[in-house]
Design a protein around this motif. Sequence first.
Motif, mmCIF file in Angstrom:
data_model
loop_
_atom_site.group_PDB
_atom_site.id
_atom_site.type_symbol
_atom_site.label_atom_id
_atom_site.label_comp_id
_atom_site.label_asym_id
_atom_site.label_seq_id
_atom_site.Cartn_x
_atom_site.Cartn_y
_atom_site.Cartn_z
ATOM 1 N N LYS A 7 0.881 -1.168 -0.002
ATOM 2 C CA LYS A 7 0.018 -0.110 -0.087
ATOM 3 C C LYS A 7 1.127 1.489 -0.104
ATOM 4 C CE LYS A 7 -3.634 2.249 2.455
ATOM 5 N NZ LYS A 7 -4.647 2.363 3.742
ATOM 6 N N LEU A 8 1.946 1.206 0.734
ATOM 7 C CA LEU A 8 2.706 2.424 0.942
ATOM 8 C C LEU A 8 3.468 2.670 -0.409
ATOM 9 C CD1 LEU A 8 4.165 4.440 2.641
ATOM 10 C CD2 LEU A 8 5.909 2.865 3.569
ATOM 11 N N LEU A 9 4.194 1.447 -1.041
ATOM 12 C CA LEU A 9 4.592 1.402 -2.380
ATOM 13 C C LEU A 9 3.696 2.006 -3.522
ATOM 14 C CD1 LEU A 9 6.946 -1.649 -2.252
ATOM 15 C CD2 LEU A 9 7.754 0.534 -2.219
ATOM 16 N N LYS A 10 2.598 1.568 -3.429
ATOM 17 C CA LYS A 10 1.672 2.182 -4.313
ATOM 18 C C LYS A 10 1.370 3.608 -4.327
ATOM 19 C CE LYS A 10 -0.882 -1.975 -5.308
ATOM 20 N NZ LYS A 10 -2.196 -2.651 -4.855
ATOM 21 N N GLU A 11 1.249 4.226 -3.049
ATOM 22 C CA GLU A 11 0.973 5.523 -2.636
ATOM 23 C C GLU A 11 2.211 6.318 -3.167
ATOM 24 O OE1 GLU A 11 -0.098 6.248 1.333
ATOM 25 O OE2 GLU A 11 -1.435 4.907 1.545
ATOM 26 N N ILE A 12 3.543 5.621 -2.971
ATOM 27 C CA ILE A 12 4.777 6.605 -3.527
ATOM 28 C C ILE A 12 4.976 6.507 -4.847
ATOM 29 C CG2 ILE A 12 7.424 6.084 -3.589
ATOM 30 C CD1 ILE A 12 6.993 4.963 -0.638
ATOM 31 N N GLY A 13 4.365 5.302 -5.707
ATOM 32 C CA GLY A 13 4.373 5.366 -7.064
ATOM 33 C C GLY A 13 3.596 6.235 -7.422
ATOM 34 N N LYS A 14 2.233 6.324 -6.936
ATOM 35 C CA LYS A 14 1.350 7.140 -7.713
ATOM 36 C C LYS A 14 1.887 8.771 -7.621
ATOM 37 C CE LYS A 14 -2.874 4.985 -6.515
ATOM 38 N NZ LYS A 14 -4.168 4.707 -5.836
ATOM 39 N N GLU A 15 2.411 9.187 -6.445
ATOM 40 C CA GLU A 15 2.983 10.608 -5.995
ATOM 41 C C GLU A 15 4.106 10.697 -7.150
ATOM 42 O OE1 GLU A 15 1.300 13.181 -4.632
ATOM 43 O OE2 GLU A 15 -0.152 11.667 -4.223
ATOM 44 N N VAL A 21 5.125 13.736 -14.429
ATOM 45 C CA VAL A 21 4.522 14.469 -15.203
ATOM 46 C C VAL A 21 4.441 15.785 -15.102
ATOM 47 C CG1 VAL A 21 2.308 14.723 -16.093
ATOM 48 C CG2 VAL A 21 2.888 12.391 -15.707
ATOM 49 N N LYS A 22 4.456 16.346 -13.842
ATOM 50 C CA LYS A 22 4.614 17.853 -14.024
ATOM 51 C C LYS A 22 5.861 18.293 -14.358
ATOM 52 C CE LYS A 22 1.413 18.702 -9.772
ATOM 53 N NZ LYS A 22 1.597 19.156 -8.532
ATOM 54 N N ASP A 23 7.166 17.575 -14.177
ATOM 55 C CA ASP A 23 8.498 17.998 -14.433
ATOM 56 C C ASP A 23 8.526 17.927 -16.244
ATOM 57 O OD1 ASP A 23 10.898 18.888 -13.497
ATOM 58 O OD2 ASP A 23 11.677 16.783 -14.686
ATOM 59 N N ILE A 24 7.888 16.975 -16.484
ATOM 60 C CA ILE A 24 7.636 16.904 -18.296
ATOM 61 C C ILE A 24 6.809 18.200 -18.759
ATOM 62 C CG2 ILE A 24 6.365 15.737 -20.223
ATOM 63 C CD1 ILE A 24 7.096 13.073 -18.473
ATOM 64 N N GLU A 25 5.945 18.507 -18.044
ATOM 65 C CA GLU A 25 4.945 19.655 -18.520
ATOM 66 C C GLU A 25 5.939 20.897 -18.222
ATOM 67 O OE1 GLU A 25 1.535 19.040 -16.171
ATOM 68 O OE2 GLU A 25 0.535 17.806 -17.832
ATOM 69 N N ARG A 26 6.541 20.877 -17.157
ATOM 70 C CA ARG A 26 7.349 22.144 -16.891
ATOM 71 C C ARG A 26 8.432 22.461 -17.812
ATOM 72 N NH1 ARG A 26 12.059 22.983 -14.549
ATOM 73 N NH2 ARG A 26 12.326 20.771 -14.037
ATOM 74 N N GLN A 27 9.014 21.517 -18.427
ATOM 75 C CA GLN A 27 10.256 21.474 -19.297
ATOM 76 C C GLN A 27 9.823 21.436 -20.705
ATOM 77 O OE1 GLN A 27 13.466 18.820 -18.592
ATOM 78 N NE2 GLN A 27 12.736 18.199 -16.744
ATOM 79 N N HIS A 28 8.417 21.439 -21.086
ATOM 80 C CA HIS A 28 7.742 21.434 -22.277
ATOM 81 C C HIS A 28 8.287 20.641 -23.212
ATOM 82 C CE1 HIS A 28 6.332 25.406 -21.031
ATOM 83 N NE2 HIS A 28 7.343 25.839 -20.602
ATOM 84 N N LEU A 29 7.971 19.251 -22.726
ATOM 85 C CA LEU A 29 8.452 18.046 -23.368
ATOM 86 C C LEU A 29 7.557 17.244 -24.043
ATOM 87 C CD1 LEU A 29 11.140 16.459 -20.820
ATOM 88 C CD2 LEU A 29 11.568 17.817 -22.804
ATOM 89 N N LYS A 31 4.924 16.690 -27.038
ATOM 90 C CA LYS A 31 4.513 17.200 -28.513
ATOM 91 C C LYS A 31 3.241 16.190 -28.721
ATOM 92 C CE LYS A 31 9.092 18.374 -30.181
ATOM 93 N NZ LYS A 31 10.193 18.013 -31.095
ATOM 94 N N THR A 32 3.208 15.096 -28.451
ATOM 95 C CA THR A 32 2.125 14.305 -28.791
ATOM 96 C C THR A 32 1.222 13.926 -27.394
ATOM 97 O OG1 THR A 32 3.258 12.219 -28.820
ATOM 98 C CG2 THR A 32 3.086 13.463 -30.826
ATOM 99 N N GLY A 33 2.147 14.208 -26.389
ATOM 100 C CA GLY A 33 1.625 13.568 -24.940
ATOM 101 C C GLY A 33 1.734 12.169 -24.807
ATOM 102 N N ALA A 34 2.717 11.280 -25.631
ATOM 103 C CA ALA A 34 2.697 9.896 -25.457
ATOM 104 C C ALA A 34 3.785 9.623 -24.400
ATOM 105 C CB ALA A 34 3.460 9.427 -26.624
ATOM 106 N N LEU A 35 4.654 10.398 -24.252
ATOM 107 C CA LEU A 35 5.705 10.371 -23.054
ATOM 108 C C LEU A 35 4.890 10.431 -21.659
ATOM 109 C CD1 LEU A 35 8.601 9.948 -21.840
ATOM 110 C CD2 LEU A 35 9.179 12.228 -22.210
ATOM 111 N N ARG A 36 4.285 11.656 -21.604
ATOM 112 C CA ARG A 36 3.543 12.009 -20.567
ATOM 113 C C ARG A 36 2.577 10.877 -20.010
ATOM 114 N NH1 ARG A 36 0.013 16.290 -21.615
ATOM 115 N NH2 ARG A 36 -1.117 14.808 -22.807
#
Length: 70
Positions: A7-15, A21-29, A31-36
């Motif tokens: 349960k703890l590992l799942k919470e850590i994984g989600k966060e 994803v926030k970092d990908i968006e912040r760096q403007h990476l 184009k298609t959204g596939a990576l995100r």
Amino acid sequence: MAKHLNKLLKEIGKETCKLIVKDIERQHLIKTGALRDSISFEVRNDTLEFDMIYYGHYLDKGTKYIEPRE
């Protein structure tokens, strides 16, 4: 104990996925959204494993021609 750990590992994984994803968006990476959209995790044998589309590793680590993204 194993249920609590999973349960703890799942919470850590989600966060962690949310932060990636926030970092990908912040760096403007995006184009298609596939990576995100490919950022994922799985808990297996009391271990947290992350995965993404293949070229995400090249953006993260770089190549001999392309510098890694910070």
